[in-house]
Write a protein that holds these residues in place. Structure first.
Motif, mmCIF file in Angstrom:
data_model
loop_
_atom_site.group_PDB
_atom_site.id
_atom_site.type_symbol
_atom_site.label_atom_id
_atom_site.label_comp_id
_atom_site.label_asym_id
_atom_site.label_seq_id
_atom_site.Cartn_x
_atom_site.Cartn_y
_atom_site.Cartn_z
ATOM 1 N N VAL A 1 12.356 44.849 53.402
ATOM 2 C CA VAL A 1 13.470 45.616 54.001
ATOM 3 C C VAL A 1 13.016 46.354 55.269
ATOM 4 O O VAL A 1 13.642 46.233 56.327
ATOM 5 N N PRO B 1 11.914 55.119 49.772
ATOM 6 C CA PRO B 1 12.381 54.371 48.601
ATOM 7 C C PRO B 1 13.314 53.215 48.946
ATOM 8 O O PRO B 1 13.452 52.277 48.174
ATOM 9 N N LEU B 2 13.953 53.277 50.131
ATOM 10 C CA LEU B 2 14.866 52.207 50.533
ATOM 11 C C LEU B 2 14.145 51.095 51.299
ATOM 12 O O LEU B 2 14.486 49.922 51.183
ATOM 13 N N LEU B 3 13.161 51.501 52.117
ATOM 14 C CA LEU B 3 12.571 50.547 53.058
ATOM 15 C C LEU B 3 11.264 49.936 52.569
ATOM 16 O O LEU B 3 10.988 48.766 52.815
ATOM 17 N N THR C 1 9.480 50.616 49.307
ATOM 18 C CA THR C 1 9.252 50.342 47.880
ATOM 19 C C THR C 1 9.874 49.010 47.406
ATOM 20 O O THR C 1 9.195 48.229 46.745
ATOM 21 N N PRO C 2 11.153 48.711 47.743
ATOM 22 C CA PRO C 2 11.713 47.461 47.206
ATOM 23 C C PRO C 2 11.147 46.223 47.912
ATOM 24 O O PRO C 2 10.754 46.315 49.076
ATOM 25 N N LEU D 1 13.498 57.847 53.602
ATOM 26 C CA LEU D 1 13.809 56.410 53.701
ATOM 27 C C LEU D 1 12.842 55.523 52.926
ATOM 28 O O LEU D 1 13.131 54.358 52.654
#
Lengths: 159, 189
Positions: free
Chosen positions: B73, B130-132, B134-135, B128
């Motif tokens: 991401v 956890p959004l950018l 970690t996944p 940001l």
């Protein structure tokens, strides 16, 4: 003096990139921006850099990677002097079609994006793809996916 | 010693970028409008040459590889921002620094913008993350691991493929004239 062709420049850059990996480490540019910012801010605003999670991920002391980036304008200057290139100010086309606002906005987006992705065209594409890093191929594809539509929209301004 | 080495490598890097006209906003915009293939051919040649040299040399244990983490991401969203910025500024971080000496004074605004952009990212990084990052994080992933192939064979193979691709691209686009006037162009490159 004429410019180097794509293959002259490409071979020279490939040799340099290999040499950098053997003698030092893979080339990289964009970490310099937050890292040197953190080094300057640290004594000016005590506690700020230490409390920021992002600044903890970049080098907080001066190393060879900073000197490498400082060398780039030096090398650019040498090439400029050697080529007999004319200063590009005051003309309406090519190199001069940059307003201060567009230059600032573009520079902002470039480094914001590079820091989010963890590298730029040097670290991710040139050095990353040369190490077969999946991240490098992915970044290169995303850059063109964003850059091509943006450039086509702005094209009329430049030609 | 390493500091001096860094300075020398950086100087050579800046020299090559400027001397071969890639430190030019017209050249980069030409690449993004698919009208000037100089930068693309040069970059792919450099990657091909490095692959063909570095992977065989790595068997001697003298190559310092440093693989970056693949977090899909952040890399894709960051790359999109980067691409748009590259079209707007006409530069990437390395080429702007090589273009500043003797170039248009307004180029300095892109450098200032770069520091502002990195500062802005430092401010939004924590929320940001956890959004950018970690996944879809695959760690330090390489193409040969992904495909389950031998690193040296893959490195040299991809290198040869890229160089063949560049020669084909050069043949296919030989008749095209760059449409964006470039003041940095010296002679016919």
């Amino acid at each position: 003096m004429r410019n180097w062709t794509w293959w002259q420049g490409g071979i020279a850059l490939g040799l340099l990139s290999t040499l950098a990996m053997v003698l030092l480490k893979p080339l990289g540019v964009s970490t310099f921006f937050p890292s040197s910012l953190a080094i300057v801010l640290k004594p000016l605003f005590p506690g700020f850099v230490e409390a920021n999670a992002y600044f903890q991920t970049v080098p907080l002391t001066i190393g060879p990677e900073h000197l490498l980036v400082l060398g780039i304008p030096l090398g650019g200057y040498l090439a400029y002097k050697l080529s007999g290139e004319k200063p590009a100010e005051g003309t309406g086309t090519g190199l001069a079609t940059t307003s201060p606002l567009l230059a600032f906005t573009g520079g902002f987006l470039v480094l914001f994006g590079a820091r989010m992705a963890g590298g730029c065209t040097t670290g991710h594409v040139l050095a990353g793809m040369s190490q077969l890093s999946v991240a490098g191929f992915l970044f290169a594809a995303a850059v063109f996916a964003g850059g091509i539509p943006a450039a086509l929209l702005l094209k009329r301004r430049w030609s | 010693m390493d500091l001096l080495l860094g300075l020398l490598i950086g100087t050579a890097f800046g020299f090559i970028l400027r001397r071969s006209r890639v430190a030019s906003n017209a050249c980069i915009r030409g690449a993004l409008t698919l009208t000037d293939f100089h930068m693309l051919k040069l970059l792919l040649t450099a990657v091909g040459v490095t692959l063909i040299l570095a992977f065989p040399l790595s068997t001697l244990g003298i190559v310092n590889f440093s693989i970056k983490t693949t977090y899909v991401v952040g890399i894709v969203v960051g790359g999109l921002f980067f691409g748009i910025g590259m079209a707007v500024a006409g530069f990437c971080p390395g080429t702007i620094l090589a273009a500043v000496p003797g170039g248009d004074r307004r180029f300095w605004w892109a450098v200032v913008g770069g520091f502002a952009g990195s500062f802005a990212y430092a401010l939004v990084y924590e929320p940001l993350k956890p959004l950018l990052i970690t996944p879809l994080n695959f760690g330090k992933l390489t193409l040969y691991e992904l495909l389950g192939l031998n690193p040296v064979v893959t490195g040299v193979g991809v290198g040869v493929l890229l160089l063949t691709g560049v020669i084909l691209l050069d043949r296919l686009t030989a008749r095209r004239q760059p449409q964006i006037p470039d003041l940095a162009r010296m002679g016919d490159d």
